[in-house]
Scaffold this motif. Structure first.
Motif, PDB file in Angstrom:
ATOM      1  N   HIS A 111     -22.979 -36.811  28.142  1.00  9.08           N
ATOM      2  CA  HIS A 111     -22.220 -37.254  29.301  1.00  9.08           C
ATOM      3  C   HIS A 111     -20.759 -36.854  29.146  1.00  9.08           C
ATOM      4  O   HIS A 111     -20.173 -37.012  28.096  1.00  9.08           O
ATOM      5  CB  HIS A 111     -22.374 -38.780  29.373  1.00  9.08           C
ATOM      6  N   THR A 112     -20.192 -36.316  30.191  1.00  2.84           N
ATOM      7  CA  THR A 112     -18.791 -35.913  30.121  1.00  2.84           C
ATOM      8  C   THR A 112     -17.933 -37.046  30.630  1.00  2.84           C
ATOM      9  O   THR A 112     -18.143 -37.521  31.736  1.00  2.84           O
ATOM     10  CB  THR A 112     -18.527 -34.717  31.050  1.00  2.84           C
ATOM     11  N   HIS A 114     -14.620 -37.665  32.037  1.00  8.33           N
ATOM     12  CA  HIS A 114     -13.444 -36.954  32.518  1.00  8.33           C
ATOM     13  C   HIS A 114     -12.286 -37.932  32.630  1.00  8.33           C
ATOM     14  O   HIS A 114     -11.952 -38.420  33.699  1.00  8.33           O
ATOM     15  CB  HIS A 114     -13.739 -36.288  33.857  1.00  8.33           C
ATOM     16  N   ARG A 202     -17.579 -24.336  35.352  1.00  2.52           N
ATOM     17  CA  ARG A 202     -16.952 -25.149  34.302  1.00  2.52           C
ATOM     18  C   ARG A 202     -17.069 -24.409  32.976  1.00  2.52           C
ATOM     19  O   ARG A 202     -18.161 -23.974  32.612  1.00  2.52           O
ATOM     20  CB  ARG A 202     -17.658 -26.515  34.160  1.00  2.52           C
ATOM     21  N   GLU A 204     -17.820 -24.892  30.049  1.00  2.00           N
ATOM     22  CA  GLU A 204     -18.463 -25.889  29.196  1.00  2.00           C
ATOM     23  C   GLU A 204     -18.362 -25.493  27.719  1.00  2.00           C
ATOM     24  O   GLU A 204     -18.469 -24.308  27.385  1.00  2.00           O
ATOM     25  CB  GLU A 204     -19.946 -26.014  29.557  1.00  2.00           C
ATOM     26  N   PHE A 212     -29.999 -25.601  31.947  1.00  5.61           N
ATOM     27  CA  PHE A 212     -29.634 -27.016  32.077  1.00  5.61           C
ATOM     28  C   PHE A 212     -28.112 -27.173  32.162  1.00  5.61           C
ATOM     29  O   PHE A 212     -27.593 -27.940  32.961  1.00  5.61           O
ATOM     30  CB  PHE A 212     -30.170 -27.815  30.881  1.00  5.61           C
ATOM     31  N   ARG A 213     -27.407 -26.472  31.301  1.00  6.21           N
ATOM     32  CA  ARG A 213     -25.944 -26.526  31.324  1.00  6.21           C
ATOM     33  C   ARG A 213     -25.397 -25.107  31.222  1.00  6.21           C
ATOM     34  O   ARG A 213     -25.523 -24.459  30.194  1.00  6.21           O
ATOM     35  CB  ARG A 213     -25.419 -27.367  30.153  1.00  6.21           C
ATOM     36  N   THR A 214     -24.837 -24.623  32.315  1.00  4.60           N
ATOM     37  CA  THR A 214     -24.303 -23.264  32.332  1.00  4.60           C
ATOM     38  C   THR A 214     -22.846 -23.318  32.778  1.00  4.60           C
ATOM     39  O   THR A 214     -22.361 -24.362  33.205  1.00  4.60           O
ATOM     40  CB  THR A 214     -25.110 -22.387  33.304  1.00  4.60           C
ATOM     41  N   PHE A 217     -22.791 -22.610  38.058  1.00  7.12           N
ATOM     42  CA  PHE A 217     -23.997 -23.291  38.512  1.00  7.12           C
ATOM     43  C   PHE A 217     -23.827 -23.727  39.959  1.00  7.12           C
ATOM     44  O   PHE A 217     -22.736 -23.632  40.522  1.00  7.12           O
ATOM     45  CB  PHE A 217     -24.308 -24.500  37.614  1.00  7.12           C
ATOM     46  N   GLN A 219     -24.182 -26.627  42.905  1.00  7.52           N
ATOM     47  CA  GLN A 219     -24.256 -28.068  43.153  1.00  7.52           C
ATOM     48  C   GLN A 219     -24.649 -28.337  44.597  1.00  7.52           C
ATOM     49  O   GLN A 219     -24.345 -27.544  45.497  1.00  7.52           O
ATOM     50  CB  GLN A 219     -22.893 -28.712  42.911  1.00  7.52           C
ATOM     51  N   GLU A 289     -29.502 -36.150  32.606  1.00  9.59           N
ATOM     52  CA  GLU A 289     -29.077 -36.322  33.999  1.00  9.59           C
ATOM     53  C   GLU A 289     -29.484 -35.151  34.896  1.00  9.59           C
ATOM     54  O   GLU A 289     -29.248 -33.995  34.565  1.00  9.59           O
ATOM     55  CB  GLU A 289     -27.543 -36.464  34.007  1.00  9.59           C
ATOM     56  N   LEU A 290     -30.084 -35.490  36.049  1.00 10.74           N
ATOM     57  CA  LEU A 290     -30.330 -34.482  37.089  1.00 10.74           C
ATOM     58  C   LEU A 290     -29.288 -34.599  38.180  1.00 10.74           C
ATOM     59  O   LEU A 290     -28.922 -33.628  38.826  1.00 10.74           O
ATOM     60  CB  LEU A 290     -31.697 -34.720  37.754  1.00 10.74           C
ATOM     61  N   GLU A 291     -28.876 -35.831  38.424  1.00  6.44           N
ATOM     62  CA  GLU A 291     -27.987 -36.107  39.551  1.00  6.44           C
ATOM     63  C   GLU A 291     -27.251 -37.408  39.284  1.00  6.44           C
ATOM     64  O   GLU A 291     -27.805 -38.323  38.694  1.00  6.44           O
ATOM     65  CB  GLU A 291     -28.861 -36.250  40.818  1.00  6.44           C
ATOM     66  N   SER A 357     -24.538 -36.415  43.823  1.00  6.90           N
ATOM     67  CA  SER A 357     -24.153 -35.068  43.391  1.00  6.90           C
ATOM     68  C   SER A 357     -25.251 -34.496  42.496  1.00  6.90           C
ATOM     69  O   SER A 357     -25.460 -34.966  41.377  1.00  6.90           O
ATOM     70  CB  SER A 357     -22.827 -35.176  42.634  1.00  6.90           C
ATOM     71  N   GLY A 359     -27.590 -31.077  40.868  1.00  6.88           N
ATOM     72  CA  GLY A 359     -27.487 -29.695  40.399  1.00  6.88           C
ATOM     73  C   GLY A 359     -28.737 -28.940  40.833  1.00  6.88           C
ATOM     74  O   GLY A 359     -29.849 -29.356  40.502  1.00  6.88           O
ATOM     75  N   ARG A 362     -30.370 -27.256  37.659  1.00  7.11           N
ATOM     76  CA  ARG A 362     -30.965 -28.262  36.783  1.00  7.11           C
ATOM     77  C   ARG A 362     -32.238 -28.827  37.400  1.00  7.11           C
ATOM     78  O   ARG A 362     -33.229 -29.059  36.714  1.00  7.11           O
ATOM     79  CB  ARG A 362     -29.949 -29.383  36.561  1.00  7.11           C
TER      80      ARG A 362
HETATM   81  P1  ATP Z   1     -22.758 -33.686  32.301  1.00  8.13           P
HETATM   82  O1  ATP Z   1     -22.519 -35.081  31.839  1.00  8.13           O
HETATM   83  O2  ATP Z   1     -24.189 -33.225  32.107  1.00  8.13           O
HETATM   84  O3  ATP Z   1     -21.744 -32.704  31.817  1.00  8.13           O
HETATM   85  P2  ATP Z   1     -21.481 -34.429  34.718  1.00  8.13           P
HETATM   86  O4  ATP Z   1     -21.737 -35.887  34.708  1.00  8.13           O
HETATM   87  O5  ATP Z   1     -20.171 -33.889  34.370  1.00  8.13           O
HETATM   88  O6  ATP Z   1     -22.615 -33.686  33.878  1.00  8.13           O
HETATM   89  P3  ATP Z   1     -21.293 -34.140  37.505  1.00  8.13           P
HETATM   90  O7  ATP Z   1     -19.887 -33.758  37.498  1.00  8.13           O
HETATM   91  O8  ATP Z   1     -21.690 -35.516  37.936  1.00  8.13           O
HETATM   92  O9  ATP Z   1     -21.938 -33.839  36.102  1.00  8.13           O
HETATM   93  O10 ATP Z   1     -22.103 -33.053  38.341  1.00  8.13           O
HETATM   94  C1  ATP Z   1     -23.186 -33.380  39.194  1.00  8.13           C
HETATM   95  C2  ATP Z   1     -24.404 -32.584  38.867  1.00  8.13           C
HETATM   96  O11 ATP Z   1     -24.105 -31.192  38.767  1.00  8.13           O
HETATM   97  C3  ATP Z   1     -25.042 -32.931  37.527  1.00  8.13           C
HETATM   98  O12 ATP Z   1     -25.885 -34.048  37.650  1.00  8.13           O
HETATM   99  C4  ATP Z   1     -25.828 -31.676  37.209  1.00  8.13           C
HETATM  100  O13 ATP Z   1     -27.080 -31.668  37.887  1.00  8.13           O
HETATM  101  C5  ATP Z   1     -24.957 -30.590  37.807  1.00  8.13           C
HETATM  102  N1  ATP Z   1     -24.154 -29.979  36.738  1.00  8.13           N
HETATM  103  C6  ATP Z   1     -22.966 -30.415  36.250  1.00  8.13           C
HETATM  104  N2  ATP Z   1     -22.520 -29.589  35.283  1.00  8.13           N
HETATM  105  C7  ATP Z   1     -23.456 -28.606  35.157  1.00  8.13           C
HETATM  106  C8  ATP Z   1     -23.577 -27.448  34.336  1.00  8.13           C
HETATM  107  N3  ATP Z   1     -22.632 -27.115  33.463  1.00  8.13           N
HETATM  108  N4  ATP Z   1     -24.668 -26.665  34.479  1.00  8.13           N
HETATM  109  C9  ATP Z   1     -25.639 -26.954  35.376  1.00  8.13           C
HETATM  110  N5  ATP Z   1     -25.578 -28.031  36.187  1.00  8.13           N
HETATM  111  C10 ATP Z   1     -24.511 -28.849  36.091  1.00  8.13           C
END
Ligand code: ATP
Length: 488
Positions: A111-112, A114, A202, A204, A212-214, A217, A219, A289-291, A357, A359, A362
């Motif tokens: 979990h990020t 921010h 992002r 990342e 899954f995390r790129t 991506f 949204q 997390e998916l959403e 929100s 992805g 994802r």
């Molecule tokens: P995470 O905790 O996984 O970094 P987040 O909580 O920062 O994600 P949000 O900012 O809430 O993610 O973004 C909403 C949605 O966008 C996420 O649920 C995910 O499906 C998608 N998403 C976010 N970052 C990425 C990523 N780097 N690659 C692919 N999908 C992403």
């Protein structure tokens, strides 16, 4: 039961069947960037379309937008991204690998947070017992440091005029920046929503898990504006609606759950947040997390009112975002340019916003993993993707049983007729059993075969992917039969 237990299995299935390739593969690849192949591009388009249909097309209270990726830099000052959108990372002193503090083994959440760097450092806690996910050494980390997540770019040709811009890290801010435009040009009334699907970027730190995390991506975001005081009820409503969307598109219930954030996990703008999580069968089998469905309160619109008030300062400061201080809030902010006059409540206010929100990439990965299945059929392994018909990249495969007796001509005619309405695939090469298997692996729900009997009674066989049952259908009824079964 899906038999995928390793990320590698998904990666190789995706490559073998043309769903997803590594970006720039012929040059050795580019880390964490992926390209969608012929089947993948259709799957992804179907995920996008299913979201749009459910969130925009089927609702009278939601409109769509498609905003540019590059926006005025002050947008990111006002939203908080310019100052706070960073991950807290450490470097392993043993292998020099950088890892997000919240991804160190021993901490459960992926979990990020921010938040400001100071707050994040205060949150990081004791790392002496934490394990480096790369080399396994314990507690050998540098002090936590900030890692900015926004990609920068330049706009303008000449050095004096050029401006530092950012690739958007979320699509939501384009919606907030257009709130007034939508109010002024449509007949929307609160409660109403504005939806958008688009690319986000992002930088990342950790990208390991395939798509899954790129770093680039897609949204799908909805900002649903409500009267303050009704926000909690709407948050509950959207929580359920979004959870059900994944179920309706075929994700197995046992692999899906809702997880509410603890107060200390909440982003600085959120009053409440719940994640729709999917149990990916790889790694440690973690729920991921998916959403996220957040109650963002009136934070964003109020911040953008401050952003607009900052414009004078912006021009004076030679367009240097670091030098710009965000203006304070006007005393009567409730009557500001991003306020709303509620005819029924006879009241002007800044609306609260509920934000689901999601992805797209994802979700596509979750749909792929969940649909994957293997079974034994007459001593042979059958691989198949049990996609919901709405998501299947190809809806029907059309084959002549053999390449003679006019069968290819008849099959081609059927194909030309159906492809106007459905994504179809014509194949006349190889044994019919092999052609069925190829379509099973692509997740095609129906295969239509022209055989010897077709000439006699104008019927064909329709084979169902999941049960492998075959039914004879008149060619004249094929279109309505498929429409009915595909629920299109
Ligand atoms: P995470 O905790 O996984 O970094 P987040 O909580 O920062 O994600 P949000 O900012 O809430 O993610 O973004 C909403 C949605 O966008 C996420 O649920 C995910 O499906 C998608 N998403 C976010 N970052 C990425 C990523 N780097 N690659 C692919 N999908 C992403």
């Amino acid at each position: 039961m899906a038999k995928i237990t390793k990320l590698d299995d998904i990666v190789s299935l995706c490559k073998r069947r043309g769903f997803i390739f590594q970006s720039s593969e012929i040059y050795g690849g580019l880390a964490s960037c992926y390209d969608y192949g012929p089947l993948g591009v259709e799957l992804k388009r179907n995920v996008r379309d299913a979201w749009w249909k459910s969130v925009v097309q089927m609702r009278d209270d939601i409109v769509g937008l498609d905003c540019s990726i590059l926006m005025h830099p002050l947008v990111w000052k006002a939203s908080g991204h310019a100052d706070k959108f960073a991950d807290l990372i450490v470097e392993c002193k043993n292998c020099n690998t950088r890892t997000r503090v919240d991804h160190l083994t021993g901490q459960a959440e992926e979990h990020t947070v921010h938040v400001s760097v100071e707050a994040a450092i205060a949150h990081a806690g004791d790392l002496s017992g934490k394990v480096c996910p790369n080399c396994g050494s314990v507690g050998k980390f540098t002090e936590p440091m900030e890692f900015k997540l926004m990609f920068e770019t330049q706009m303008g040709a000449s050095i004096e005029d050029s401006m530092r811009l950012f690739l958007r890290p979320e699509t939501a801010q384009g919606i907030f920046a257009n709130f007034r435009n939508v109010l002024d040009t449509t007949r929307v009334k609160i409660p109403f929503g504005i939806a958008q699907i688009g690319k986000s970027f992002r930088n990342e730190v950790t990208t390991k898990a395939f798509i899954f995390r790129t770093r680039e991506f897609e949204q799908a975001e909805l900002e649903f504006f409500v009267q303050p005081g009704t926000d909690e009820q709407w948050w509950q409503e959207w929580k359920q609606l979004r959870f059900n969307w994944y179920l309706e598109l075929g994700l197995k219930k046992e692999n899906l759950r809702l997880r509410e954030h603890n107060p200390d996990e909440l982003a600085h703008y959120a009053k409440a947040c719940v994640d729709v999580e999917y149990k990916f069968p790889f790694g440690s089998g973690d729920w991921q997390e998916l959403e996220g469905i957040a109650n963002r309160t009136d934070f964003d619109l109020r911040q953008h009112q401050r952003g607009i008030r900052t414009l004078n300062n912006w021009f004076e400061n030679a367009r240097d975002l670091e030098k710009v201080e965000l203006a304070g809030e006007a005393d009567d902010y409730n009557k500001g340019p991003l306020s709303y006059f509620d005819d029924e409540a006879k009241q002007r206010y800044i609306p609260y916003v509920i934000e689901p929100s999601a992805g797209i990439d994802r979700s596509a990965l979750a749909f792929l993993v969940d649909a994957y299945d293997e079974e034994q059929v007459r001593g042979e392994k059958r691989n198949l993707l049990r996609f919901s018909p709405a998501l299947a990249p190809i809806k029907a495969g059309i084959f002549p049983l053999v390449k003679r007796d006019g069968m290819p001509q008849t099959a081609k005619k059927i194909y030309d007729g159906l492809k106007k309405y459905f994504d179809c695939f014509y194949d006349e090469k190889g044994a019919i059993g092999r052609r069925y298997r190829r379509q099973d692996e692509a997740g095609t729900p129906f295969c239509i075969t022209v055989d010897g009997q077709t000439k006699e009674d104008n019927t064909v066989t329709v084979r169902q992917r999941d049960s492998m049952e075959q039914t004879r259908i008149s060619i004249d009824l094929l279109q309505s039969y498929l429409r009915d079964k595909l629920e299109l």
